[in-house]
Design a protein around this motif. Structure first.
Motif, PDB file in Angstrom:
ATOM      1  N   ARG A  15       0.814  -1.179   0.000  1.00 33.57           N
ATOM      2  CA  ARG A  15       0.000   0.000   0.000  1.00 33.57           C
ATOM      3  C   ARG A  15       0.844   1.224   0.000  1.00 33.57           C
ATOM      4  O   ARG A  15       0.372   2.294   0.255  1.00 33.57           O
ATOM      5  CB  ARG A  15      -0.818  -0.008   1.230  1.00 33.57           C
ATOM      6  N   ALA A  16       2.025   1.096  -0.230  1.00 30.94           N
ATOM      7  CA  ALA A  16       2.961   2.169  -0.136  1.00 30.94           C
ATOM      8  C   ALA A  16       2.377   3.521  -0.335  1.00 30.94           C
ATOM      9  O   ALA A  16       2.243   4.276   0.573  1.00 30.94           O
ATOM     10  CB  ALA A  16       4.047   1.925  -1.133  1.00 30.94           C
ATOM     11  N   ALA A  17       2.031   3.926  -1.505  1.00 36.50           N
ATOM     12  CA  ALA A  17       1.583   5.296  -1.655  1.00 36.50           C
ATOM     13  C   ALA A  17       0.097   5.401  -1.632  1.00 36.50           C
ATOM     14  O   ALA A  17      -0.458   6.233  -0.953  1.00 36.50           O
ATOM     15  CB  ALA A  17       2.130   5.840  -2.955  1.00 36.50           C
ATOM     16  N   ALA A  18      -0.536   4.604  -2.404  1.00 35.22           N
ATOM     17  CA  ALA A  18      -1.965   4.800  -2.560  1.00 35.22           C
ATOM     18  C   ALA A  18      -2.768   4.441  -1.377  1.00 35.22           C
ATOM     19  O   ALA A  18      -3.635   5.186  -1.001  1.00 35.22           O
ATOM     20  CB  ALA A  18      -2.437   3.997  -3.734  1.00 35.22           C
ATOM     21  N   VAL A  19      -2.561   3.287  -0.803  1.00 31.72           N
ATOM     22  CA  VAL A  19      -3.358   2.954   0.347  1.00 31.72           C
ATOM     23  C   VAL A  19      -2.492   2.704   1.514  1.00 31.72           C
ATOM     24  O   VAL A  19      -2.869   2.057   2.451  1.00 31.72           O
ATOM     25  CB  VAL A  19      -4.177   1.725   0.074  1.00 31.72           C
ATOM     26  N   LEU A 291       6.920  -4.834 -11.417  1.00 34.71           N
ATOM     27  CA  LEU A 291       5.695  -4.080 -11.123  1.00 34.71           C
ATOM     28  C   LEU A 291       5.457  -3.930  -9.624  1.00 34.71           C
ATOM     29  O   LEU A 291       5.797  -4.809  -8.833  1.00 34.71           O
ATOM     30  CB  LEU A 291       4.479  -4.795 -11.744  1.00 34.71           C
ATOM     31  N   ASP A 292       4.835  -2.815  -9.257  1.00 31.89           N
ATOM     32  CA  ASP A 292       4.389  -2.688  -7.870  1.00 31.89           C
ATOM     33  C   ASP A 292       2.943  -3.172  -7.789  1.00 31.89           C
ATOM     34  O   ASP A 292       2.376  -3.661  -8.776  1.00 31.89           O
ATOM     35  CB  ASP A 292       4.550  -1.252  -7.351  1.00 31.89           C
ATOM     36  N   HIS A 293       2.316  -3.029  -6.617  1.00 35.14           N
ATOM     37  CA  HIS A 293       0.981  -3.586  -6.438  1.00 35.14           C
ATOM     38  C   HIS A 293      -0.045  -2.910  -7.339  1.00 35.14           C
ATOM     39  O   HIS A 293      -0.916  -3.573  -7.919  1.00 35.14           O
ATOM     40  CB  HIS A 293       0.564  -3.494  -4.972  1.00 35.14           C
ATOM     41  N   LEU A 294       0.048  -1.604  -7.503  1.00 33.81           N
ATOM     42  CA  LEU A 294      -0.934  -0.895  -8.321  1.00 33.81           C
ATOM     43  C   LEU A 294      -0.740  -1.188  -9.800  1.00 33.81           C
ATOM     44  O   LEU A 294      -1.706  -1.363 -10.546  1.00 33.81           O
ATOM     45  CB  LEU A 294      -0.843   0.613  -8.060  1.00 33.81           C
ATOM     46  N   GLN A 295       0.502  -1.249 -10.230  1.00 33.05           N
ATOM     47  CA  GLN A 295       0.777  -1.532 -11.646  1.00 33.05           C
ATOM     48  C   GLN A 295       0.314  -2.931 -12.042  1.00 33.05           C
ATOM     49  O   GLN A 295      -0.265  -3.131 -13.113  1.00 33.05           O
ATOM     50  CB  GLN A 295       2.277  -1.369 -11.919  1.00 33.05           C
ATOM     51  N   SER A 296       0.560  -3.895 -11.172  1.00 35.57           N
ATOM     52  CA  SER A 296       0.131  -5.261 -11.488  1.00 35.57           C
ATOM     53  C   SER A 296      -1.394  -5.349 -11.477  1.00 35.57           C
ATOM     54  O   SER A 296      -1.990  -6.030 -12.320  1.00 35.57           O
ATOM     55  CB  SER A 296       0.735  -6.259 -10.500  1.00 35.57           C
TER      56      SER A 296
END
Length: 479
Positions: A15-19, A291-296
């Motif tokens: 959730r690094a940046a977004a959540v 990829l990070d979590h959002l990109q994937s």
């Protein structure tokens, strides 16, 4: 199978940046605050215990609450705050609710000074380490809350209204319960019914069918799987219950307990080799290791891959992308059966509490903090949470009369199908650095990127586990 776990939706770098999720909680902040021996103002006097006030809350005292402002936001907590002041009108104007993504930075000075809040949503990238908080006697035992009557039915104790494993998840080797996990997360293999329909397929209930479907998708230029390669500890969301399904929940228990050679169990080797086959046969979306979590999640939501290991927060987190395809029909699948010799039936699932709340021991109004949690565990507050963030709560049930979004409805159905076949790994709760940095990034991530064989990954993970067991600075827990 009493213990549950949460890679509580924000306990991950994901959730690094977004959540807001991630990085390993720093021990320094907790070690520092743990030594604080006094300080702070006096505790408020308890109120009068009654049927309407079973925790003896001081009805005119203030209340200090700090909420992690991540993927769930804070509106649900503010709504519960309103219910609190309705119950205790003399406290109106004295309830302070602060939202932040920097839990550790914000609260370290207060813990060090012996003046922490009364209630904390301990989540996010700066989540404080529970093991240290517990071992240094910084938390209030929540047993009085769990033994109090529920808001909706005074004939039931709060503990009797919780989903299986939630109470135990807040325990650390004893009977005391130090943490309440408010959200309830279903982990598994997330997919689009609409995209499977385009391939004239349904969710594969066997591993052979999984491989066959991935081969079929590959011929049409679609990957079978993707994952956040930067945070590969997402893979355990489907891999761990897969291991448990193959070898039984006992395998996961031995792993959690850091028992010698636990990772050398045949079920682990079988599961690792099965997942490695996805890589070898080219069924993983190219570029996934970067990829990070959002990109994937975006790539998956765009139909570039059929499956992604994730938790039920994905519906809220990927809402904008999913809304672009009205036929997506978000769903979650339990791990496919590997063979007829599996120890647990198809439908076996990992589901557990998330969004951990704590009541600091040196807060001024511990009773008020627990009372707010009691309100949050009522049907009204629980349904408000469900509607706002598309996530279940730890209240068992509470969805009556609510039209659930597709993903959450699928998660509810998966829970019903699983019944008692719920596995609840604790590794990520008890040994965060081991789970994320070492097992996740250092081994599983390397294996799924093709830089390590299953045997090499297992050997490396066992060494990591052995080193942790031998490290006297790490508090050990067992179940």
């Amino acid at each position: 199978m009493g213990f549950t776990s949460e890679f509580n939706r924000r306990d991950l770098v994901k959730r690094a940046a977004a959540v807001g999720i991630v990085a390993v909680p720093a021990m320094s902040v907790l070690t520092a605050c743990a030594g604080a021996g006094g300080g702070g103002g006096d505790k408020v006097e308890k109120g009068t215990k009654s049927a309407k006030n079973p925790l003896a809350v001081n009805e005119s005292a203030g209340l200090d609450v700090v909420i992690f402002d991540g993927g769930f936001g804070d509106k649900y907590a503010k709504a519960a705050q309103g219910e609190y002041t309705k119950a205790f009108p003399k406290a109106d104007g004295k309830v302070k609710l602060t939202s932040t993504q920097k839990i550790q930075s914000t609260l370290q000075p207060r813990f060090n000074g012996g003046n922490p809040p009364d209630l904390v949503d301990n989540s996010g990238a700066e989540q404080m380490d529970f093991g240290t908080l517990v071992s240094k006697d910084q938390l209030t035992d929540l047993t009085p809350l769990f033994d109090a009557p529920s808001i909706d039915d005074p004939s039931k104790k709060v503990r009797d209204t919780l989903r299986p494993g939630v109470l135990e998840m807040g325990q650390f080797g004893g009977k005391e319960s130090w943490v309440l996990y408010y959200a309830y997360t279903v982990y598994g293999v997330w997919y689009s019914k609409g995209n499977l329909k385009k391939l004239d397929a349904e969710y594969p209930e066997t591993w052979d069918d999984m491989l066959a479907l991935c081969a079929k998708a590959k011929k049409q230029g679609i990957a079978g799987w993707t994952y956040p390669g930067k945070y590969p500890y997402y893979f355990p969301f489907s891999l761990y219950p897969f291991i448990g399904k193959i070898g039984g929940a006992e395998v996961l228990r031995r792993i959690d307990n850091l028992e010698p050679n636990a990772w050398h169990d045949p079920a682990v080797k079988t599961a690792f080799e099965a997942y490695y086959e996805l890589y070898k046969k080219g069924y993983v979306l190219k570029g996934s290791p970067g990829l990070d979590h959002l990109q994937s999640q975006n790539a998956w939501a765009e139909g570039k891959a059929l499956f992604i290991p994730n938790g039920s927060w994905v519906e809220n987190e990927s809402a904008k992308q999913l809304a672009k395809d009205p036929d997506f029909q978000l769903s979650v699948g339990a791990p496919s059966s590997y063979s007829s010799s599996d120890k647990m039936p198809y439908g076996t699932l990992w589901a557990s509490g998330g969004e951990p709340y704590i009541v600091p021991k040196k807060g001024h109004n511990s009773e008020g903090g627990m009372e707010l949690l009691r309100i949050m565990l009522g049907k009204k507050s629980s349904q408000n949470f469900i509607k706002q963030v598309s996530s279940l709560t730890s209240l068992n049930g509470g969805t009556e009369g609510i039209t659930l979004p597709p993903g959450l409805a699928s998660a509810q159905q998966a829970l019903e199908k699983a019944g008692e076949n719920i596995v609840n790994p604790r590794m990520q709760d008890w040994y965060v650095a081991l789970q994320k940095e070492k097992i996740g990034v250092g081994a599983i991530g390397e294996m799924m990127a093709g830089r390590m064989t299953p045997d090499e990954a297992i050997k490396k993970i066992q060494k990591y586990a052995d080193d942790t067991r031998a490290d006297s600075s790490v508090t050990k827990y067992k179940r």
